[in-house]
Motif scaffolding. Structure first.
Motif, short mmCIF file in Angstrom:
data_model
loop_
_atom_site.label_atom_id
_atom_site.label_comp_id
_atom_site.label_asym_id
_atom_site.label_seq_id
_atom_site.Cartn_x
_atom_site.Cartn_y
_atom_site.Cartn_z
N MET A 83 0.82 -1.22 0.00
CA MET A 83 0.00 0.00 0.00
C MET A 83 0.85 1.26 0.00
SD MET A 83 -3.30 -0.85 2.34
CE MET A 83 -2.55 -1.61 3.74
N ASN A 84 2.01 1.21 0.64
CA ASN A 84 2.88 2.39 0.73
C ASN A 84 3.82 2.55 -0.46
OD1 ASN A 84 2.93 4.06 3.44
ND2 ASN A 84 2.38 1.96 3.98
N LEU A 85 4.07 1.45 -1.17
CA LEU A 85 5.12 1.53 -2.20
C LEU A 85 4.61 1.42 -3.63
CD1 LEU A 85 8.02 -0.56 -0.62
CD2 LEU A 85 7.79 1.92 -0.75
N ALA A 86 3.35 1.02 -3.80
CA ALA A 86 2.90 0.78 -5.18
C ALA A 86 1.41 1.06 -5.32
CB ALA A 86 3.19 -0.68 -5.56
N GLN A 87 1.04 1.52 -6.49
CA GLN A 87 -0.39 1.64 -6.81
C GLN A 87 -0.92 0.23 -7.13
OE1 GLN A 87 -1.92 4.68 -6.36
NE2 GLN A 87 0.12 5.12 -5.57
N ALA A 88 -2.23 0.09 -7.21
CA ALA A 88 -2.81 -1.24 -7.40
C ALA A 88 -2.33 -1.92 -8.68
CB ALA A 88 -4.33 -1.14 -7.39
N ASP A 89 -2.02 -1.11 -9.72
CA ASP A 89 -1.55 -1.72 -10.97
C ASP A 89 -0.02 -1.85 -11.00
OD1 ASP A 89 -0.85 0.90 -11.18
OD2 ASP A 89 -1.75 1.24 -13.15
N GLY A 90 0.62 -1.65 -9.86
CA GLY A 90 2.07 -1.77 -9.78
C GLY A 90 2.52 -3.23 -9.73
N ALA A 91 3.82 -3.42 -9.51
CA ALA A 91 4.37 -4.79 -9.50
C ALA A 91 5.39 -4.94 -8.38
CB ALA A 91 5.04 -5.08 -10.84
N ALA A 92 5.47 -6.16 -7.88
CA ALA A 92 6.48 -6.44 -6.85
C ALA A 92 7.02 -7.85 -7.04
CB ALA A 92 5.87 -6.30 -5.46
N ASP A 93 8.28 -8.02 -6.68
CA ASP A 93 8.91 -9.34 -6.69
C ASP A 93 9.11 -9.82 -5.26
OD1 ASP A 93 9.28 -9.67 -9.49
OD2 ASP A 93 11.00 -8.30 -9.42
N TYR A 94 8.82 -11.10 -5.04
CA TYR A 94 9.05 -11.70 -3.72
C TYR A 94 9.99 -12.89 -3.90
CZ TYR A 94 5.42 -8.92 -1.42
OH TYR A 94 4.70 -7.88 -0.90
N VAL A 95 11.02 -12.92 -3.06
CA VAL A 95 11.89 -14.09 -3.01
C VAL A 95 11.53 -14.82 -1.71
CG1 VAL A 95 14.28 -14.89 -2.85
CG2 VAL A 95 13.70 -12.95 -4.33
N ILE A 96 11.10 -16.07 -1.87
CA ILE A 96 10.51 -16.79 -0.73
C ILE A 96 11.47 -17.87 -0.25
CG2 ILE A 96 8.56 -18.21 0.02
CD1 ILE A 96 6.83 -16.69 -1.99
N THR A 97 11.92 -17.72 0.98
CA THR A 97 12.86 -18.71 1.53
C THR A 97 12.28 -19.41 2.77
OG1 THR A 97 13.94 -16.84 2.64
CG2 THR A 97 14.97 -17.64 0.63
N GLY A 98 11.00 -19.18 3.02
CA GLY A 98 10.37 -19.84 4.17
C GLY A 98 8.97 -19.31 4.37
N MET A 99 8.38 -19.65 5.51
CA MET A 99 6.97 -19.39 5.71
C MET A 99 6.63 -17.90 5.81
SD MET A 99 4.31 -21.10 8.32
CE MET A 99 3.73 -19.68 9.23
N GLU A 148 14.60 -16.37 8.01
CA GLU A 148 13.33 -17.08 8.15
C GLU A 148 13.33 -17.80 9.49
OE1 GLU A 148 10.45 -17.34 6.78
OE2 GLU A 148 10.67 -16.34 4.85
N THR A 149 12.45 -17.36 10.35
CA THR A 149 12.45 -17.78 11.76
C THR A 149 12.06 -19.26 11.93
OG1 THR A 149 11.54 -15.57 12.05
CG2 THR A 149 11.65 -16.95 14.00
N ILE A 150 11.18 -19.73 11.07
CA ILE A 150 10.66 -21.10 11.26
C ILE A 150 11.63 -22.14 10.71
CG2 ILE A 150 8.77 -22.67 10.58
CD1 ILE A 150 6.91 -20.19 10.73
N GLN A 151 12.13 -21.88 9.49
CA GLN A 151 13.03 -22.87 8.88
C GLN A 151 14.50 -22.61 9.19
OE1 GLN A 151 10.47 -21.45 7.17
NE2 GLN A 151 9.22 -23.13 6.39
N GLY A 152 14.80 -21.43 9.76
CA GLY A 152 16.20 -21.13 10.12
C GLY A 152 17.08 -20.91 8.90
N VAL A 153 16.55 -20.11 7.94
CA VAL A 153 17.29 -19.84 6.70
C VAL A 153 17.66 -18.36 6.63
CG1 VAL A 153 17.12 -19.84 4.17
CG2 VAL A 153 16.16 -21.73 5.49
N ARG A 154 18.92 -18.09 6.40
CA ARG A 154 19.44 -16.71 6.47
C ARG A 154 20.16 -16.33 5.18
NH1 ARG A 154 24.88 -15.82 7.65
NH2 ARG A 154 25.42 -13.74 8.38
#
Ligand SMILES: Cc1ncc(COP(=O)(O)O)c(C=O)c1O
Length: 356
Positions: A83-99, A148-154
């Motif tokens: 909400m703070n960084l992008a308008q609704a038609d904006g885009a974001a990338d997520y790199v997922i290393t855990g929950m 990542e607190t649950i899987q312990g990945v840093r």
């Protein structure tokens, strides 16, 4: 002696708890506790400003970054970020290393048309190399979870990407140095290395303020919070005060570099004990192993509940793994003394000798 290995809310430094207890009924001769004073009064403003100054000092926060003390935990920020960084038609990338990265992505997907998983570790036992990330050319930000607190990945280094990096540092803030200027936004739920839950600290580069879409709730609008000193409404005053005491304690220990040295030693001896045993195991790639959260299993899964129960009787508490992954997990944040890790290792050896 009890050693509390909880992942969060987690153990706080004993001197902080003692000071808070002493000051509880009468803070500095005011005749009231911090909980009872106006957030707009001189006393609390002093507490708030000094906490922010200590954090800036500890993390060497550059002048063009604002530090916010907000409510709603890190989960609130999962929504506040898009909400703070992008308008609704904006885009974001997520790199997922855990929950937690997964949760951040899920929440982000509600507020953005284009939410891309640039990389996902499957299983969550490593950080995917940047050469494999599929980034969106016009992304408004790239979200990562430094620990990542649950899987312990840093993450063992800061990735190099074009878009501003937004990093969840909930479970590693103040545990090792962070070069703040490598990031657009850092945010951390307090209940691991800072203080009571509910409070979330957001460190945001000034040029990223003012991009919020009009529908952003006021309490999570970073610009409005920056303008009002995080006091659009009544802030979590007691948590903010405790955070200030914790920041002073970290400084008394020698600051973040000194904490990091102890943390690296604590983690290394625990991983060594696990790796050398043949009875315990940690699945995370060595380069991605967390300094703060050490998940482990025993050779026979039916022994896990026995381990947790016997450890509890020995004064080593909250060692059960997250309900989503099972096994055990030792969270060894800043406030966990090295003696606590030594006691855990001794117990693990003794348990193995009886059950191994
Ligand atoms: C890395 C990480 N992000 C986010 C959260 C969620 O924080 P909160 O409960 O403050 O919303 C947690 C857990 O407490 C966490 O460990």
């Amino acid at each position: 002696m009890i050693y509390n290995f909880s992942a969060g809310p987690a153990a706080l430094p004993a001197p902080v708890l003692r000071q808070a207890a002493e000051e509880l009924p009468d803070w500095h001769g005011t005749g009231m506790s911090v909980m009872e004073m106006s957030h707009r009064g001189r006393d609390f403003i002093g507490i708030a400003e000094s906490a922010e100054a200590s954090l800036r000092d500890l993390m060497d926060v550059p002048d063009d970054y604002r530090v916010l003390f907000l409510q709603g935990g890190a989960t609130g920020q999962f929504a506040a970020i898009p909400m703070n960084l992008a308008q609704a038609d904006g885009a974001a990338d997520y790199v997922i290393t855990g929950m937690w990265g997964k949760r951040a992505h899920g929440e982000g997907s509600k507020y953005l048309d284009r939410v891309n998983v640039a990389a996902i570790a499957s299983p969550s036992t490593y950080v995917p190399p940047e050469t494999h990330w599929q980034l969106t050319p016009d992304a408004d930000y790239v979200h990562i979870t430094l620990n990542e607190t649950i899987q312990g990945v840093r993450f063992d280094h800061v990735p190099s990407v074009a878009a501003p990096i937004v990093a969840d540092v909930s479970s590693m803030i103040l545990s090792e140095p962070i070069n703040v200027s490598d990031f657009g936004v850092l945010y951390a739920g307090a209940q691991k290395n800072i203080g009571p839950s509910g409070l979330v600290v957001v460190i945001v580069r000034e040029d990223l303020l003012g991009r919020a879409r009009a529908s952003t709730p006021q309490v999570w609008n970073w610009l409005e919070n920056a303008k009002s000193g995080s006091m659009i409404n009544t802030p979590p005053t007691f948590g903010w005060y405790i955070a200030g005491l914790v920041f002073r304690w970290v400084a008394d220990q020698g600051g973040v570099p000194a904490m990091a040295e102890t943390n690296r030693r604590k983690a290394a001896k625990l991983y060594d004990a696990i790796d050398q045993s043949g009875f315990y195991a940690n699945p995370v790639a060595p380069a991605s192993r967390s300094l703060m959260n050490v998940p482990f299993t025993v050779a026979q899964p039916d022994l896990e509940s026995v381990f947790v129960a016997e450890a509890r009787s020995a004064g080593l508490v909250n060692l059960e793994g997250h309900r989503a992954v099972g096994g055990m997990r030792a969270s060894i944040y800043n406030a966990m003394p090295e003696a606590g890790v030594d006691a855990l290792i001794d117990f693990m050896k003794e348990f193995e000798s009886r059950h191994g």
